[in-house]
Design an enzyme around this catalytic site. Structure first.
Site, PDB file in Angstrom:
ATOM      1  CD  GLU A 119       9.428  12.565  12.611  1.00 37.19           C
ATOM      2  OE1 GLU A 119      10.326  11.928  12.038  1.00 37.19           O
ATOM      3  OE2 GLU A 119       8.293  12.093  12.857  1.00 37.19           O
TER       4      GLU A 119
ATOM      5  CB  CYS B 217      12.339   8.743  10.094  1.00 37.93           C
ATOM      6  SG  CYS B 217      13.180   7.508   9.086  1.00 37.93           S
TER       7      CYS B 217
ATOM      8  CE  LYS C 221      -3.163   3.143   1.187  1.00 39.64           C
ATOM      9  NZ  LYS C 221      -2.224   4.301   1.273  1.00 39.64           N
TER      10      LYS C 221
ATOM     11  CD  GLU D  70      12.018   3.976  10.019  1.00 43.03           C
ATOM     12  OE1 GLU D  70      11.789   4.983  10.724  1.00 43.03           O
ATOM     13  OE2 GLU D  70      12.275   4.038   8.814  1.00 43.03           O
TER      14      GLU D  70
END
Length: 486
Positions: A390, A293, A184, A259
């Site tokens: 973040e 990330c 996906k 992750e």
């Protein structure tokens, strides 16, 4: 090579190209211009069910389940060959759908994608069991051995920031292990992975081994997570969505690899070579518009080098050329969409409001597209949002420290724990500090040197499990014990 002018984005299920069952689509916009690149299949439950059924049928009784590991490896190598052949086409697709400079695709994403396929192709016929001696059973000797078996149907949910590369991080070990997959893509970056499905068909993978379903996360992605026909979920994305997936997967005890987010520190010690460090820190801060990330957004600098680093990073930020990702002079592209641009801009404003000093950023932007200037703050403090959250954009904060112990404390003062960089010429300091950093990967005198042979994953809110390396194969297999009582 000119940029492609057509980006078909359908579903690939059971070896066939299909529109969504409802025929619904949504527009995918080019980040650098805001223009429509493609109309993408907006899949729902019926499409996901069909893809899982195809993967399930192939795994349970198709030819894939009987295929020797060497043949799985041959097919993965063939896919790598085809990707290498079409590398320039994929570089253009990725640049257009992500808004990233073309050079980054050529230098980073494409080479690693091809190498990852080849690395796991080499593992496909080497997933061995082991023989385990015991004291026997009720006085009789036993022969005990294990078999490594594919876990089943794997759902691979891929983010938008490096879709091809991260998609292949998941796809290659899953197929090498003998799983079948439903992939996906993110709704914000579906085009390169859809093109990869074309290459998988050309390579000769049996129908139902590699299925791809486009669509929105809350519909298609959520259905895939909850589907009882899925044995394993591998997801890369935000910590918030990772928590939702973990909750939804728990009732069926699905295997998980997650992750998730990061807030990487980059520690510049007093003995660092600043010429090398500044180049590396700027790369870790600005590559992919900061949308990684592992972005090194917290720059922790020994006080004796603090002013020099602030000035050099501000100069590096101001020298970056923004613009068309296909322009050879462009060094930074656009953020993925308007919503994300506005979020990054709001975090920059929060940094100003909370008292950090803006030393670079805020200049005029291109007239169209979703751009944010490279931004550097000085004088950050641990409680500021720009130090805690973040950002996922080209925004960094420079913070001074006075001792190695303080640097470690500041580096670990975060809910995240994905990666860190450490800049020093003292080998003893390097190997003393690295074990103290609560992260999954520490780079010394470099930024995040990713390689298919190195495990990638984090501590704390950065997730569970590992992509890449031999460890990734364990996530797609189960170890079965066989005991013969003699």
């Amino acid at each position: 090579m000119s940029a492609p002018t057509s980006y078909p984005s359908r579903n690939f299920i059971a070896g066939e190209w299909r529109a969504a069952a409802t025929k619904a689509t949504f527009p995918k916009l080019a980040p650098a211009s805001g223009a429509v690149l493609a109309e993408v299949a907006n899949s729902g439950a019926a499409d996901v069910d069909a893809a899982v059924a195809a993967a399930r049928a192939q795994f349970d009784g198709g030819e894939w389940s009987r295929l020797p590991g060497a043949e799985r490896g041959r097919l993965l190598n063939k896919l790598a060959d085809l990707l290498a052949r079409d590398a320039e086409r994929f570089a253009h697709i990725l640049a257009m759908e992500q808004g990233r400079p073309l050079m980054e695709m050529r230098m980073l994403d494409l080479p690693m994608s091809i190498d990852t396929l080849r690395y796991f192709a080499g593992w496909a016929d080497k997933l061995e069991g082991r023989q385990i001696p015991t004291a026997g059973f009720m006085g009789r000797p036993t022969l005990n051995y294990t078999i490594r078996e594919a876990i089943g149907v794997a759902a691979l949910i891929v983010p938008w920031n490096a879709p091809l590369m991260i998609g292949i991080w998941k796809l290659a070990p899953a197929l090498a292990a003998g799983c079948t997959v439903v992939l996906k893509p993110s709704e914000d970056a579906p085009l390169a992975l859809t093109a990869l499905a074309e290459l998988a068909a050309e390579a000769g993978f049996p129908a139902g081994v590699f299925n791809l379903v486009n669509g929105m996360g809350p519909e298609a992605g959520a259905r895939l997570v909850k589907h009882p026909g899925v044995d394993k979920i591998s997801f890369t994305g935000s910590t918030e969505v990772g928590r939702i997936i973990a909750r939804e997967a728990a009732p069926l005890f699905k295997r998980l690899t997650l992750e998730l987010g990061g807030k990487a520190p980059q520690i510049i010690c007093q003995d660092a070579d600043l010429n090398i460090a500044i180049m590396g820190v700027a790369m870790g801060l600005f590559v992919n518009q900061g949308q990684t990330c592992a972005a090194g957004t917290r720059i922790l600098v020994h006080r004796s080098r603090y002013d020099d680093v602030v000035g050099a990073l501000a100069g590096a930020a101001k020298s970056v050329t923004l613009g068309d990702p296909l322009d050879a002079n462009t060094r930074m592209g656009a953020l993925i969409n308007a919503r994300h641009r506005d979020r990054v801009a709001s975090l920059i404003q929060s940094g100003i409001a909370e008292g950090a000093s803006l030393v670079a950023g805020g200049e005029a932007l291109p007239d169209s597209g979703f751009f944010v200037r490279p931004t550097v703050f000085a004088g950050g403090t641990p409680e500021m949002r720009i130090m805690r959250e973040e950002i996922f954009g080209p925004v960094g904060v420079v913070v001074p420290f006075d001792s190695d112990e303080e640097a470690v404390r500041l580096a670990n003062d975060t809910p995240f724990g994905l990666s860190a960089s450490l800049w020093t010429q003292d080998v003893v300091r390097a190997h003393t500090l690295a074990p103290k950093l609560r992260v999954g990967a520490v780079a010394i005198n470099g930024w995040s040197p990713l390689d298919a042979r190195l495990p990638w994953g984090g501590y704390k809110d950065s997730g569970v499990g590992r992509d890449l390396s031999r460890l990734a194969l364990d996530a797609y297999t189960e170890e079965k014990v066989v005991s013969l009582v003699m």
